[in-house]
Design a protein around this motif. Structure first.
Motif, PDB file in Angstrom:
ATOM      1  N   ARG A 316       2.581   2.064  -4.309  1.00 61.39           N
ATOM      2  CA  ARG A 316       2.676   2.977  -3.169  1.00 61.39           C
ATOM      3  C   ARG A 316       1.967   4.292  -3.483  1.00 61.39           C
ATOM      4  NH1 ARG A 316       8.106   1.097  -2.670  1.00 61.39           N
ATOM      5  NH2 ARG A 316       8.852   2.979  -3.763  1.00 61.39           N
ATOM      6  N   ARG A 317       2.165   4.803  -4.699  1.00 56.83           N
ATOM      7  CA  ARG A 317       1.528   6.070  -5.049  1.00 56.83           C
ATOM      8  C   ARG A 317       0.012   5.933  -5.117  1.00 56.83           C
ATOM      9  NH1 ARG A 317      -1.231   8.757  -8.197  1.00 56.83           N
ATOM     10  NH2 ARG A 317      -1.689   6.848  -9.323  1.00 56.83           N
ATOM     11  N   SER A 318      -0.477   4.815  -5.680  1.00 61.68           N
ATOM     12  CA  SER A 318      -1.913   4.612  -5.805  1.00 61.68           C
ATOM     13  C   SER A 318      -2.552   4.421  -4.434  1.00 61.68           C
ATOM     14  CB  SER A 318      -2.190   3.390  -6.687  1.00 61.68           C
ATOM     15  OG  SER A 318      -3.576   3.215  -6.893  1.00 61.68           O
ATOM     16  N   THR A 319      -1.871   3.685  -3.527  1.00 59.47           N
ATOM     17  CA  THR A 319      -2.395   3.509  -2.174  1.00 59.47           C
ATOM     18  C   THR A 319      -2.504   4.856  -1.468  1.00 59.47           C
ATOM     19  OG1 THR A 319      -1.413   1.311  -2.035  1.00 59.47           O
ATOM     20  CG2 THR A 319      -2.039   2.355   0.026  1.00 59.47           C
ATOM     21  N   ALA A 320      -1.479   5.681  -1.588  1.00 59.30           N
ATOM     22  CA  ALA A 320      -1.519   7.001  -0.967  1.00 59.30           C
ATOM     23  C   ALA A 320      -2.630   7.869  -1.566  1.00 59.30           C
ATOM     24  CB  ALA A 320      -0.160   7.686  -1.125  1.00 59.30           C
ATOM     25  N   GLU A 321      -2.816   7.800  -2.896  1.00 61.19           N
ATOM     26  CA  GLU A 321      -3.846   8.601  -3.549  1.00 61.19           C
ATOM     27  C   GLU A 321      -5.243   8.153  -3.132  1.00 61.19           C
ATOM     28  OE1 GLU A 321      -5.541  11.517  -6.034  1.00 61.19           O
ATOM     29  OE2 GLU A 321      -3.572  11.246  -5.090  1.00 61.19           O
ATOM     30  N   LEU A 322      -5.463   6.839  -3.056  1.00 66.99           N
ATOM     31  CA  LEU A 322      -6.765   6.335  -2.614  1.00 66.99           C
ATOM     32  C   LEU A 322      -7.054   6.754  -1.179  1.00 66.99           C
ATOM     33  CD1 LEU A 322      -6.714   2.717  -4.111  1.00 66.99           C
ATOM     34  CD2 LEU A 322      -8.018   4.686  -4.936  1.00 66.99           C
ATOM     35  N   GLY A 323      -6.047   6.664  -0.319  1.00 66.04           N
ATOM     36  CA  GLY A 323      -6.246   7.107   1.061  1.00 66.04           C
ATOM     37  C   GLY A 323      -6.563   8.582   1.138  1.00 66.04           C
ATOM     38  N   ARG A 324      -5.905   9.392   0.307  1.00 68.81           N
ATOM     39  CA  ARG A 324      -6.183  10.827   0.320  1.00 68.81           C
ATOM     40  C   ARG A 324      -7.600  11.120  -0.137  1.00 68.81           C
ATOM     41  NH1 ARG A 324      -6.585  14.957  -2.942  1.00 68.81           N
ATOM     42  NH2 ARG A 324      -6.286  13.624  -4.773  1.00 68.81           N
ATOM     43  N   LEU A 325      -8.052  10.452  -1.213  1.00 70.03           N
ATOM     44  CA  LEU A 325      -9.405  10.664  -1.714  1.00 70.03           C
ATOM     45  C   LEU A 325     -10.458  10.252  -0.700  1.00 70.03           C
ATOM     46  CD1 LEU A 325      -8.949   9.405  -5.401  1.00 70.03           C
ATOM     47  CD2 LEU A 325      -9.184  11.785  -4.625  1.00 70.03           C
ATOM     48  N   LEU A 326     -10.170   9.229   0.064  1.00 74.49           N
ATOM     49  CA  LEU A 326     -11.125   8.728   1.061  1.00 74.49           C
ATOM     50  C   LEU A 326     -11.014   9.466   2.385  1.00 74.49           C
ATOM     51  CD1 LEU A 326     -10.732   4.925   0.294  1.00 74.49           C
ATOM     52  CD2 LEU A 326     -12.726   6.350  -0.227  1.00 74.49           C
ATOM     53  N   GLY A 327     -10.129  10.454   2.470  1.00 69.69           N
ATOM     54  CA  GLY A 327     -10.004  11.240   3.697  1.00 69.69           C
ATOM     55  C   GLY A 327      -9.275  10.519   4.811  1.00 69.69           C
ATOM     56  N   MET A 328      -8.425   9.564   4.475  1.00 67.65           N
ATOM     57  CA  MET A 328      -7.675   8.807   5.473  1.00 67.65           C
ATOM     58  C   MET A 328      -6.301   9.451   5.668  1.00 67.65           C
ATOM     59  SD  MET A 328      -8.674   4.997   4.101  1.00 67.65           S
ATOM     60  CE  MET A 328      -8.129   4.167   5.597  1.00 67.65           C
ATOM     61  N   GLY A 329      -5.757   9.309   6.870  1.00 63.64           N
ATOM     62  CA  GLY A 329      -4.457   9.897   7.162  1.00 63.64           C
ATOM     63  C   GLY A 329      -3.320   9.158   6.478  1.00 63.64           C
ATOM     64  N   ARG A 330      -2.127   9.767   6.559  1.00 68.16           N
ATOM     65  CA  ARG A 330      -0.960   9.149   5.937  1.00 68.16           C
ATOM     66  C   ARG A 330      -0.559   7.846   6.603  1.00 68.16           C
ATOM     67  NH1 ARG A 330       3.283  14.110   4.658  1.00 68.16           N
ATOM     68  NH2 ARG A 330       1.888  15.260   3.226  1.00 68.16           N
ATOM     69  N   GLY A 331      -0.958   7.675   7.849  1.00 66.10           N
ATOM     70  CA  GLY A 331      -0.598   6.453   8.566  1.00 66.10           C
ATOM     71  C   GLY A 331      -1.521   5.282   8.295  1.00 66.10           C
ATOM     72  N   ALA A 332      -2.483   5.444   7.420  1.00 61.28           N
ATOM     73  CA  ALA A 332      -3.428   4.360   7.138  1.00 61.28           C
ATOM     74  C   ALA A 332      -2.713   3.191   6.469  1.00 61.28           C
ATOM     75  CB  ALA A 332      -4.552   4.863   6.241  1.00 61.28           C
ATOM     76  N   THR A 333      -3.066   1.980   6.881  1.00 62.13           N
ATOM     77  CA  THR A 333      -2.447   0.790   6.319  1.00 62.13           C
ATOM     78  C   THR A 333      -3.079   0.441   4.976  1.00 62.13           C
ATOM     79  OG1 THR A 333      -3.994  -0.679   7.454  1.00 62.13           O
ATOM     80  CG2 THR A 333      -1.974  -0.062   8.638  1.00 62.13           C
ATOM     81  N   THR A 334      -2.396  -0.427   4.249  1.00 59.43           N
ATOM     82  CA  THR A 334      -2.915  -0.859   2.941  1.00 59.43           C
ATOM     83  C   THR A 334      -4.242  -1.595   3.095  1.00 59.43           C
ATOM     84  OG1 THR A 334      -0.660  -1.027   2.101  1.00 59.43           O
ATOM     85  CG2 THR A 334      -2.369  -2.187   0.876  1.00 59.43           C
ATOM     86  N   ASP A 335      -4.370  -2.437   4.130  1.00 56.45           N
ATOM     87  CA  ASP A 335      -5.624  -3.168   4.341  1.00 56.45           C
ATOM     88  C   ASP A 335      -6.777  -2.221   4.626  1.00 56.45           C
ATOM     89  OD1 ASP A 335      -4.350  -5.563   3.937  1.00 56.45           O
ATOM     90  OD2 ASP A 335      -3.941  -5.914   6.070  1.00 56.45           O
TER      91      ASP A 335
END
Length: 392
Positions: A316-335
């Motif tokens: 969960r932490r790594s998914t959130a960190e990757l989304g943050r680095l890529l400029g994606m919102g918190r609501g972004a799905t894992t896929d």
């Protein structure tokens, strides 16, 4: 200085005023509720009295009949104690009017009936009816007006009535309907007992209908004096064998008081439950660093050997960190994160998907390997984002 003190004191004064206003609202609500409960309790008491009391002016009372009897020269004594009934009957009173004596023992009822030359049972229960007229019973209920069809002068001269409860038994049966009669009578050793359902016939609201008034005057006015007994639990001699309910045995103020207490508790709960007050920062005696908390929880996971739970937290932490680095919102799905990360570094999607959604590690070594590979992906994405930023 003075102005600052006044400004500092203003919120406190405002809070105090709001507090007093809140208490005032509660007091007003409780007072209004108390008044309504007391009024309803008194109204209920009056309503119950109207149904049974010969001195009541209500539609279910018998005051009109009593006044007509007195106008015809009959002495009517309304009594509420058995001792007064005995005294008046021994003094020569002729007729005893006996509504259902629910609070008396069989011996007391039998003694009053034996002491009266004439007894009129108004709306008797099955037990009292069988006690006064052995073998008599209630068999139904009549709804249409009927004639007397009997030789009893008090009934034959009255014309038609609309019967209530229908009974069988006795020497004489009048106003027959539905296999029974609205009035039955029995004479024994110079004493006469007559029973009928007067819950509607003789009330103030219905005394003038059909032949109700004529029947009432003939039955209750056959002697110059009449004793009308009003039963109550206060005059009971059968407390040990009565079927009194808890409501009958408690004072009338108990129920309103309990309802008032419950209402007050509910109002207080609503009032206090929705007001938690301002947040207050509390100074802790010691300062606990975040790293110590992290290490403590890690040791707990390690002691429990819960590698699955630890792996889920890492993912969960790594998914959130990757989304943050890529400029994606918190609501972004894992896929969505997997697709964006794989496109950013031109890496294999299946490998990243296995890291983020694959089976949970079963050993500590597998958990460490998962953590290292997730860290590698984060480092690669971080480097790709920096390179892209330099180019732009």
């Amino acid at each position: 200085m003075t102005r600052t003190a006044q400004e500092a004191g203003t919120p406190l004064v405002s809070r105090r005023r709001r507090g007093w206003r809140g208490w005032l609202v509660v007091v007003v609500i409780v007072a209004v509720a108390s008044g309504l409960l007391l009024w309803s309790a008194s109204a209920f008491t009056v309503s119950e009295k109207d149904r049974t009391d010969p001195e009541s002016h209500g539609p279910d009372g018998y005051r009109a009949l009593v006044e007509v009897l007195r106008d015809h020269g009959v002495t009517v004594d309304v009594v509420r104690a058995r001792s007064d009934v005995t005294r008046l009957l021994d003094g020569g009173a002729g007729t005893l009017v006996l509504p259902d004596p629910f609070a008396l023992s069989d011996d007391s009822v039998r003694a009053m009936i034996d002491a009266a030359p004439a007894t009129v049972l108004l709306s008797p229960s099955s037990a009292v009816l069988d006690l006064a007229i052995p073998g008599a019973e209630i068999v139904g209920y009549g709804t249409t007006a009927v004639d007397a069809h009997c030789d009893l002068p008090a009934a034959s001269n009255a014309g038609t009535i609309r019967p209530g409860a229908l009974m069988t038994g006795g020497d004489v049966a009048c106003f027959p309907a539905g296999g029974g009669a609205a009035l039955i009578s029995q004479s024994d050793e110079g004493r006469t007992v007559t029973a009928l359902d007067a819950s509607l016939l003789f009330t103030n609201a219905h005394i003038t209908e059909n032949g109700n008034a004529a029947l009432a005057l003939a039955l209750l006015g056959q002697h110059d004096s009449l004793v009308w007994y009003v039963p109550s639990w206060n005059d009971s001699d059968a407390q040990g064998t009565s079927d009194a309910t808890l409501a009958d045995l408690t004072p009338g103020w108990v129920t309103p008081a309990l309802v008032l207490l419950a209402l007050t508790a509910a109002v207080a709960a609503i009032w206090r439950g929705r007001r938690f007050g301002p947040l207050v920062a509390e100074r802790l005696p010691v300062t606990v660093r975040a790293s110590e908390t992290l290490e403590g929880r890690a040791r707990l996971y390690a002691r429990a050997r819960d590698t699955g739970h630890a792996a889920r937290i890492l993912r969960r932490r790594s998914t959130a960190e990757l989304g943050r680095l890529l400029g994606m919102g918190r609501g972004a799905t894992t896929d969505a994160v997997i697709e964006a990360a794989a496109a950013a570094v031109a890496g294999p999607r299946d490998a990243l998907r296995a890291l983020l959604t694959g089976p949970e590690p079963g050993t500590d070594a597998e958990l460490v390997e998962l953590s290292d590979r997730l860290a590698q992906w984060e480092a690669a994405i971080r480097a790709a984002v920096r390179t892209e930023g330099k180019r732009s």
